[in-house]
Design a protein around this motif. Structure first.
Motif, PDB file in Angstrom:
ATOM      1  N   ILE A  52     -30.610  31.324  14.576  1.00  0.00           N
ATOM      2  CA  ILE A  52     -31.676  31.850  13.731  1.00  0.00           C
ATOM      3  C   ILE A  52     -31.097  32.718  12.623  1.00  0.00           C
ATOM      4  CG2 ILE A  52     -33.650  33.424  13.705  1.00  0.00           C
ATOM      5  CD1 ILE A  52     -34.304  32.438  16.552  1.00  0.00           C
ATOM      6  N   ARG A  53     -30.085  33.490  12.963  1.00  0.00           N
ATOM      7  CA  ARG A  53     -29.454  34.356  11.964  1.00  0.00           C
ATOM      8  C   ARG A  53     -28.792  33.524  10.857  1.00  0.00           C
ATOM      9  NH1 ARG A  53     -26.167  36.611  15.103  1.00  0.00           N
ATOM     10  NH2 ARG A  53     -27.450  38.366  15.766  1.00  0.00           N
ATOM     11  N   GLU A  54     -28.187  32.391  11.232  1.00  0.00           N
ATOM     12  CA  GLU A  54     -27.485  31.552  10.271  1.00  0.00           C
ATOM     13  C   GLU A  54     -28.423  30.659   9.467  1.00  0.00           C
ATOM     14  OE1 GLU A  54     -24.345  29.750   8.176  1.00  0.00           O
ATOM     15  OE2 GLU A  54     -24.323  31.512   9.462  1.00  0.00           O
ATOM     16  N   PHE A  55     -29.362  29.992  10.159  1.00  0.00           N
ATOM     17  CA  PHE A  55     -30.185  28.967   9.514  1.00  0.00           C
ATOM     18  C   PHE A  55     -31.614  29.413   9.215  1.00  0.00           C
ATOM     19  CE2 PHE A  55     -27.264  26.683  12.512  1.00  0.00           C
ATOM     20  CZ  PHE A  55     -26.406  26.186  11.548  1.00  0.00           C
ATOM     21  N   GLY A  56     -32.033  30.520   9.818  1.00  0.00           N
ATOM     22  CA  GLY A  56     -33.425  30.925   9.712  1.00  0.00           C
ATOM     23  C   GLY A  56     -34.225  30.383  10.894  1.00  0.00           C
ATOM     24  N   PHE A  57     -35.506  30.782  10.978  1.00  0.00           N
ATOM     25  CA  PHE A  57     -36.367  30.348  12.084  1.00  0.00           C
ATOM     26  C   PHE A  57     -36.982  29.005  11.692  1.00  0.00           C
ATOM     27  CE2 PHE A  57     -38.840  30.465  15.745  1.00  0.00           C
ATOM     28  CZ  PHE A  57     -38.647  31.655  16.453  1.00  0.00           C
ATOM     29  N   THR A  58     -36.222  27.923  11.912  1.00  0.00           N
ATOM     30  CA  THR A  58     -36.615  26.601  11.406  1.00  0.00           C
ATOM     31  C   THR A  58     -37.508  25.819  12.362  1.00  0.00           C
ATOM     32  OG1 THR A  58     -34.601  25.617  12.360  1.00  0.00           O
ATOM     33  CG2 THR A  58     -34.471  26.439  10.088  1.00  0.00           C
ATOM     34  N   ASN A  59     -37.683  26.299  13.588  1.00  0.00           N
ATOM     35  CA  ASN A  59     -38.447  25.560  14.591  1.00  0.00           C
ATOM     36  C   ASN A  59     -39.531  26.473  15.157  1.00  0.00           C
ATOM     37  OD1 ASN A  59     -39.324  23.688  16.404  1.00  0.00           O
ATOM     38  ND2 ASN A  59     -37.479  23.662  17.658  1.00  0.00           N
ATOM     39  N   PRO A  60     -40.770  26.381  14.648  1.00  0.00           N
ATOM     40  CA  PRO A  60     -41.831  27.282  15.107  1.00  0.00           C
ATOM     41  C   PRO A  60     -42.085  27.168  16.602  1.00  0.00           C
ATOM     42  CG  PRO A  60     -42.493  26.139  13.115  1.00  0.00           C
ATOM     43  CD  PRO A  60     -41.232  25.477  13.584  1.00  0.00           C
ATOM     44  N   ILE A  61     -42.609  28.242  17.170  1.00  0.00           N
ATOM     45  CA  ILE A  61     -42.979  28.264  18.584  1.00  0.00           C
ATOM     46  C   ILE A  61     -44.354  27.610  18.731  1.00  0.00           C
ATOM     47  CG2 ILE A  61     -43.545  29.776  20.522  1.00  0.00           C
ATOM     48  CD1 ILE A  61     -41.543  31.800  19.319  1.00  0.00           C
ATOM     49  N   LEU A  62     -44.509  26.766  19.729  1.00  0.00           N
ATOM     50  CA  LEU A  62     -45.790  26.103  19.985  1.00  0.00           C
ATOM     51  C   LEU A  62     -46.607  26.939  20.956  1.00  0.00           C
ATOM     52  CD1 LEU A  62     -44.558  22.401  20.419  1.00  0.00           C
ATOM     53  CD2 LEU A  62     -45.092  23.651  18.310  1.00  0.00           C
ATOM     54  N   VAL A  63     -47.838  27.238  20.592  1.00  0.00           N
ATOM     55  CA  VAL A  63     -48.694  28.080  21.440  1.00  0.00           C
ATOM     56  C   VAL A  63     -50.080  27.476  21.530  1.00  0.00           C
ATOM     57  CG1 VAL A  63     -47.440  30.197  20.859  1.00  0.00           C
ATOM     58  CG2 VAL A  63     -49.441  29.518  19.500  1.00  0.00           C
ATOM     59  N   GLY A  64     -50.821  27.903  22.556  1.00  0.00           N
ATOM     60  CA  GLY A  64     -52.227  27.564  22.663  1.00  0.00           C
ATOM     61  C   GLY A  64     -53.056  28.622  21.962  1.00  0.00           C
ATOM     62  N   PRO A  65     -54.363  28.392  21.804  1.00  0.00           N
ATOM     63  CA  PRO A  65     -55.230  29.368  21.136  1.00  0.00           C
ATOM     64  C   PRO A  65     -55.236  30.725  21.842  1.00  0.00           C
ATOM     65  CG  PRO A  65     -56.359  27.254  21.384  1.00  0.00           C
ATOM     66  CD  PRO A  65     -55.107  27.178  22.200  1.00  0.00           C
ATOM     67  N   ASP A  66     -54.917  30.720  23.145  1.00  0.00           N
ATOM     68  CA  ASP A  66     -54.907  31.974  23.898  1.00  0.00           C
ATOM     69  C   ASP A  66     -53.604  32.742  23.736  1.00  0.00           C
ATOM     70  OD1 ASP A  66     -53.281  30.195  25.226  1.00  0.00           O
ATOM     71  OD2 ASP A  66     -54.319  30.318  27.160  1.00  0.00           O
ATOM     72  N   GLY A  67     -52.649  32.181  22.984  1.00  0.00           N
ATOM     73  CA  GLY A  67     -51.381  32.867  22.769  1.00  0.00           C
ATOM     74  C   GLY A  67     -50.306  32.507  23.778  1.00  0.00           C
ATOM     75  N   LYS A  68     -50.664  31.699  24.788  1.00  0.00           N
ATOM     76  CA  LYS A  68     -49.652  31.306  25.775  1.00  0.00           C
ATOM     77  C   LYS A  68     -48.676  30.306  25.153  1.00  0.00           C
ATOM     78  CE  LYS A  68     -51.919  32.174  30.189  1.00  0.00           C
ATOM     79  NZ  LYS A  68     -52.316  31.597  31.505  1.00  0.00           N
ATOM     80  N   ILE A  69     -47.394  30.513  25.415  1.00  0.00           N
ATOM     81  CA  ILE A  69     -46.362  29.669  24.831  1.00  0.00           C
ATOM     82  C   ILE A  69     -46.325  28.313  25.540  1.00  0.00           C
ATOM     83  CG2 ILE A  69     -43.883  29.408  24.437  1.00  0.00           C
ATOM     84  CD1 ILE A  69     -43.699  32.420  24.182  1.00  0.00           C
ATOM     85  N   ILE A  70     -46.335  27.255  24.740  1.00  0.00           N
ATOM     86  CA  ILE A  70     -46.170  25.897  25.262  1.00  0.00           C
ATOM     87  C   ILE A  70     -44.699  25.504  25.209  1.00  0.00           C
ATOM     88  CG2 ILE A  70     -46.792  23.470  24.931  1.00  0.00           C
ATOM     89  CD1 ILE A  70     -49.402  24.500  23.580  1.00  0.00           C
ATOM     90  N   ALA A  71     -44.053  25.783  24.092  1.00  0.00           N
ATOM     91  CA  ALA A  71     -42.626  25.488  23.923  1.00  0.00           C
ATOM     92  C   ALA A  71     -42.032  26.511  22.963  1.00  0.00           C
ATOM     93  CB  ALA A  71     -42.420  24.073  23.390  1.00  0.00           C
ATOM     94  N   GLY A  72     -40.897  27.072  23.378  1.00  0.00           N
ATOM     95  CA  GLY A  72     -40.215  28.004  22.487  1.00  0.00           C
ATOM     96  C   GLY A  72     -39.954  29.372  23.065  1.00  0.00           C
ATOM     97  N   GLU A  73     -39.983  29.492  24.404  1.00  0.00           N
ATOM     98  CA  GLU A  73     -39.737  30.800  25.011  1.00  0.00           C
ATOM     99  C   GLU A  73     -38.325  31.302  24.700  1.00  0.00           C
ATOM    100  OE1 GLU A  73     -40.797  31.414  29.079  1.00  0.00           O
ATOM    101  OE2 GLU A  73     -42.738  30.404  28.878  1.00  0.00           O
ATOM    102  N   GLY A  74     -37.370  30.380  24.680  1.00  0.00           N
ATOM    103  CA  GLY A  74     -35.997  30.783  24.359  1.00  0.00           C
ATOM    104  C   GLY A  74     -35.907  31.330  22.944  1.00  0.00           C
ATOM    105  N   ARG A  75     -36.625  30.687  22.006  1.00  0.00           N
ATOM    106  CA  ARG A  75     -36.624  31.155  20.615  1.00  0.00           C
ATOM    107  C   ARG A  75     -37.286  32.519  20.496  1.00  0.00           C
ATOM    108  NH1 ARG A  75     -37.779  25.732  20.281  1.00  0.00           N
ATOM    109  NH2 ARG A  75     -39.998  25.928  19.732  1.00  0.00           N
TER     110      ARG A  75
END
Length: 208
Positions: A52-75
């Motif tokens: 992220i520091r080198e390339f930027g945040f190029t892959n958004p985190i996927l979430v539901g309307p309630d804010g729960k993370i679907i994919a991207g906890e590591g990010r």
């Protein structure tokens, strides 16, 4: 909260335009899943942070309307280690709760089903390394990088199997020369000529 709209055209029976918004949410608004089977080691989180520091945040985190993370906890963890207060997210409102749980697994597993063209991978890594890019940011561990780069160095030293060197005007070796190569000997001669064999072997017999 800022948002960017993306129109995605889906084919066939799914032919419709799905408006995807990339939004920026505060990190404390995101809720990690309590059923996510994917594990993130501190080492991998550090790699993600470096990326992220080198390339930027190029892959958004996927979430539901309630804010729960679907994919991207590591990010998210990587962003937190970098002190980021906001992260880009995509809110997937069109998925059912069951689909979200399935996507959480598919998002990781589908990527793992791909394979590398190792020859092209070695070439790309060697090019980046030669140009001074820090290839440690790409995600391979030190042992994998060393193996791939060493294999590319070796491949560059190979000649074509049909390549034949030009015959020099003055040969380095001529018929009758006997070369001593450590514990071995090499005679420039003819194996069908008894005298040549005798000169090379002496009283020894070939083990064949």
């Amino acid at each position: 909260m800022r948002a960017t709209n993306l129109a995605v055209n889906l084919p066939g029976k799914l032919a419709k335009t799905l408006e995807i918004q990339i939004e920026r949410w505060p990190v404390d608004r995101l809720i990690p899943s309590d059923v996510n089977p994917r594990m993130h080691s501190p080492e991998q989180v550090a790699q993600l942070a470096s990326s992220i520091r080198e390339f930027g945040f190029t892959n958004p985190i996927l979430v539901g309307p309630d804010g729960k993370i679907i994919a991207g906890e590591g990010r998210l963890r990587a962003a937190q280690t970098l002190g980021m207060r906001e992260v880009p997210v995509i809110v997937l409102e069109h998925l059912s709760a069951l689909q979200r749980r399935a996507l959480a697994i598919a998002d990781n597993q589908l990527a793992l089903n791909a394979a590398w063209d190792e020859e092209l991978l070695r070439i790309e890594l060697a090019t980046l390394n030669d140009e001074g890019f820090d290839v440690n940011l790409i995600g391979f561990d030190d042992e994998e990088l060393a193996h791939l780069l060493a294999a590319q160095d070796a491949a560059q030293g190979l000649t074509d199997e049909d390549a034949v060197p030009e015959v020099p005007e003055t040969p380095v070796s001529t018929a009758g020369d006997l070369w001593t190569l450590g514990e071995h000997k090499l005679l420039v001669g003819d194996a069908t000529v008894a005298a040549d064999v005798q000169r090379l072997m002496g009283t020894d017999a070939a083990d064949c």
